[in-house]
Write a protein that holds these residues in place. Structure first.
Motif, PDB file in Angstrom:
ATOM      1  N   VAL A 288       0.889  -1.363   0.275  1.00 32.57           N
ATOM      2  CA  VAL A 288       0.081  -0.330  -0.080  1.00 32.57           C
ATOM      3  C   VAL A 288       0.721   1.487  -0.053  1.00 32.57           C
ATOM      4  N   LEU A 289      -0.125   2.740  -0.308  1.00 26.35           N
ATOM      5  CA  LEU A 289       1.062   3.448  -0.522  1.00 26.35           C
ATOM      6  C   LEU A 289       0.531   4.289   0.586  1.00 26.35           C
TER       7      LEU A 289
ATOM      8  N   LEU B 260     -11.762   1.137   3.566  1.00 31.15           N
ATOM      9  CA  LEU B 260     -12.612   2.370   3.281  1.00 31.15           C
ATOM     10  C   LEU B 260     -13.077   1.748   2.266  1.00 31.15           C
ATOM     11  N   SER B 261     -13.702   2.302   1.719  1.00 33.14           N
ATOM     12  CA  SER B 261     -14.460   2.458  -0.192  1.00 33.14           C
ATOM     13  C   SER B 261     -13.656   3.421  -0.714  1.00 33.14           C
ATOM     14  N   HIS B 262     -13.108   4.171  -2.018  1.00 33.77           N
ATOM     15  CA  HIS B 262     -12.852   5.036  -2.361  1.00 33.77           C
ATOM     16  C   HIS B 262     -12.877   6.470  -1.611  1.00 33.77           C
ATOM     17  N   PHE B 263     -11.709   7.299  -1.450  1.00 31.41           N
ATOM     18  CA  PHE B 263     -11.539   8.204  -0.927  1.00 31.41           C
ATOM     19  C   PHE B 263     -13.077  10.280  -1.501  1.00 31.41           C
TER      20      PHE B 263
ATOM     21  N   ALA C 224      -2.149   8.025  -4.421  1.00 32.71           N
ATOM     22  CA  ALA C 224      -1.450   8.888  -2.386  1.00 32.71           C
ATOM     23  C   ALA C 224      -1.804  10.814  -2.817  1.00 32.71           C
ATOM     24  N   ASP C 225      -1.866  10.755  -3.543  1.00 32.14           N
ATOM     25  CA  ASP C 225      -2.545  12.408  -4.212  1.00 32.14           C
ATOM     26  C   ASP C 225      -3.675  12.840  -3.203  1.00 32.14           C
ATOM     27  N   SER C 226      -4.730  11.406  -2.988  1.00 30.51           N
ATOM     28  CA  SER C 226      -6.590  11.828  -3.093  1.00 30.51           C
ATOM     29  C   SER C 226      -5.563  10.762  -1.926  1.00 30.51           C
ATOM     30  N   SER C 227      -5.083  10.635  -1.145  1.00 29.10           N
ATOM     31  CA  SER C 227      -5.145  10.568   0.501  1.00 29.10           C
ATOM     32  C   SER C 227      -4.477  10.940   1.574  1.00 29.10           C
ATOM     33  N   ALA C 228      -3.822  11.965   0.300  1.00 25.34           N
ATOM     34  CA  ALA C 228      -2.754  13.194   1.161  1.00 25.34           C
ATOM     35  C   ALA C 228      -3.650  13.876   0.904  1.00 25.34           C
ATOM     36  N   LYS C 229      -5.022  14.940   0.397  1.00 23.33           N
ATOM     37  CA  LYS C 229      -6.271  15.512  -0.143  1.00 23.33           C
ATOM     38  C   LYS C 229      -6.484  15.214   1.340  1.00 23.33           C
TER      39      LYS C 229
ATOM     40  N   PRO D 242      -3.934   1.776  -4.258  1.00 22.49           N
ATOM     41  CA  PRO D 242      -4.889   2.255  -5.828  1.00 22.49           C
ATOM     42  C   PRO D 242      -5.309   1.291  -7.348  1.00 22.49           C
ATOM     43  N   THR D 243      -5.120   0.220  -6.499  1.00 21.05           N
ATOM     44  CA  THR D 243      -5.756  -1.001  -7.340  1.00 21.05           C
ATOM     45  C   THR D 243      -6.983  -1.523  -6.717  1.00 21.05           C
TER      46      THR D 243
END
Length: 289
Positions: A60-61, A89-92, A130-135, A155-156
């Motif tokens: 994972v990232l 979780l589901s997606h961000f 990873a960018d979405s998780s940071a947001k 990511p997948t």
């Protein structure tokens, strides 16, 4: 005794003892307003068992984009009395991911009280970059709770796939879709259908719950919603709500109809729509995870 608890796709809870490597995790029923119910959760297990070893080596990232083995996050505690909770979780860009995380944060803040998580470490695995998780982490101020909460990106969706979590309505194998593209359906159509309960039992009930409330639910059903609303206001999300809005409401009140949770979902929804490009997955097949 060290334990490991897992929550899968925000609709299932998994529990096991992590006394030995490769212990078995059983999928259990919905735990209601977890994480408040988590410390005393007991449910009849159902479905197939999943070994911890099956996900330990999955990559994972971190929010900076660096890769880490999921198992290193689950076993990184020297306190045998600490419980590790893995929440898939589901997606961000999904309401479920937001509300589950907001509930965990509220429970962490209440960790010294009778409804808190106590000696727990929480590992959140969200679907996306990873960018979405940071947001997502910045939006919800997860960094404030880094001693108890770790957020990583998948990511997948390989983690939830390995755990046999539901892939959504009309999910089609990529190889199958590539060979017979006419058999696949636009991911937004799938998502829209699931909102209305197609292939997603219980969705309508939860949607309605946000509007009819739960006045008998007591303080625990409402507290996380209030905290999430105020946190969203501090971060500039709309509609903005101040603490004064709840003056005169009894401390033990549950969720009121067309009030707190409906407002929170409006606040979250507006933000997600405005930031879909930063929060939502690029792969449409992940929309319904």
């Amino acid at each position: 005794r060290s334990t490991l608890a897992l929550a899968c796709s925000s609709t299932h809870v998994m529990l096991c003892r992590a006394d030995t490597p490769g212990c078995i995790v059983s999928r259990s029923g919905h735990a209601g307003d977890f994480p408040y119910a988590m410390p005393s959760l007991s449910a009849t297990t159902r479905g197939s068992d999943v070994a911890i070893s099956a996900i330990a080596d999955l990559s994972v990232l971190n929010r900076d984009g660096s890769s880490v083995a999921l198992g290193s996050l689950l076993g990184n505690t020297s306190d045998k009395d600490t419980t590790t909770i893995l929440a898939c979780l589901s997606h961000f860009g999904d309401f479920n991911a937001w509300e589950v995380t907001q509930q965990y944060i509220s429970a962490v803040k209440a960790s010294d009280s009778s409804v808190g998580l106590g000696r727990c470490k929480i590992v959140l695995v969200g679907i996306g970059s990873a960018d979405s998780s940071a947001k997502f982490a910045d939006d919800l101020d997860i960094g404030k709770y880094k001693d108890m909460v770790t957020l990583v990106a998948d990511p997948t969706g390989v983690v939830t796939d390995t755990l046999n979590c539901y892939r959504g309505w009309l999910a089609v194998d990529k190889a199958h879709a590539a060979r017979w593209p006419a058999t696949d359906v636009n991911p937004y159509v799938k998502l829209f259908g699931m909102i209305f309960g197609l292939g997603s039992p219980g969705t309508i009930e939860k949607v309605v719950y946000g509007y009819v409330g739960n006045e008998e639910g007591g303080a625990s059903s409402r507290q996380w919603v209030i905290e999430a609303l105020l946190q969203g206001t501090e971060k500039g999300r709309y509609p903005k709500i101040t603490a004064e809005a709840f003056d005169g409401v009894p401390a033990d009140s549950g969720l009121r109809p067309f009030d707190e949770l409906a407002t929170l979902r409006a606040q979250t929804g507006v933000h997600i729509v405005l930031n879909w490009g930063k929060l939502g997955p690029k792969d449409g097949d992940l929309f319904t995870r």
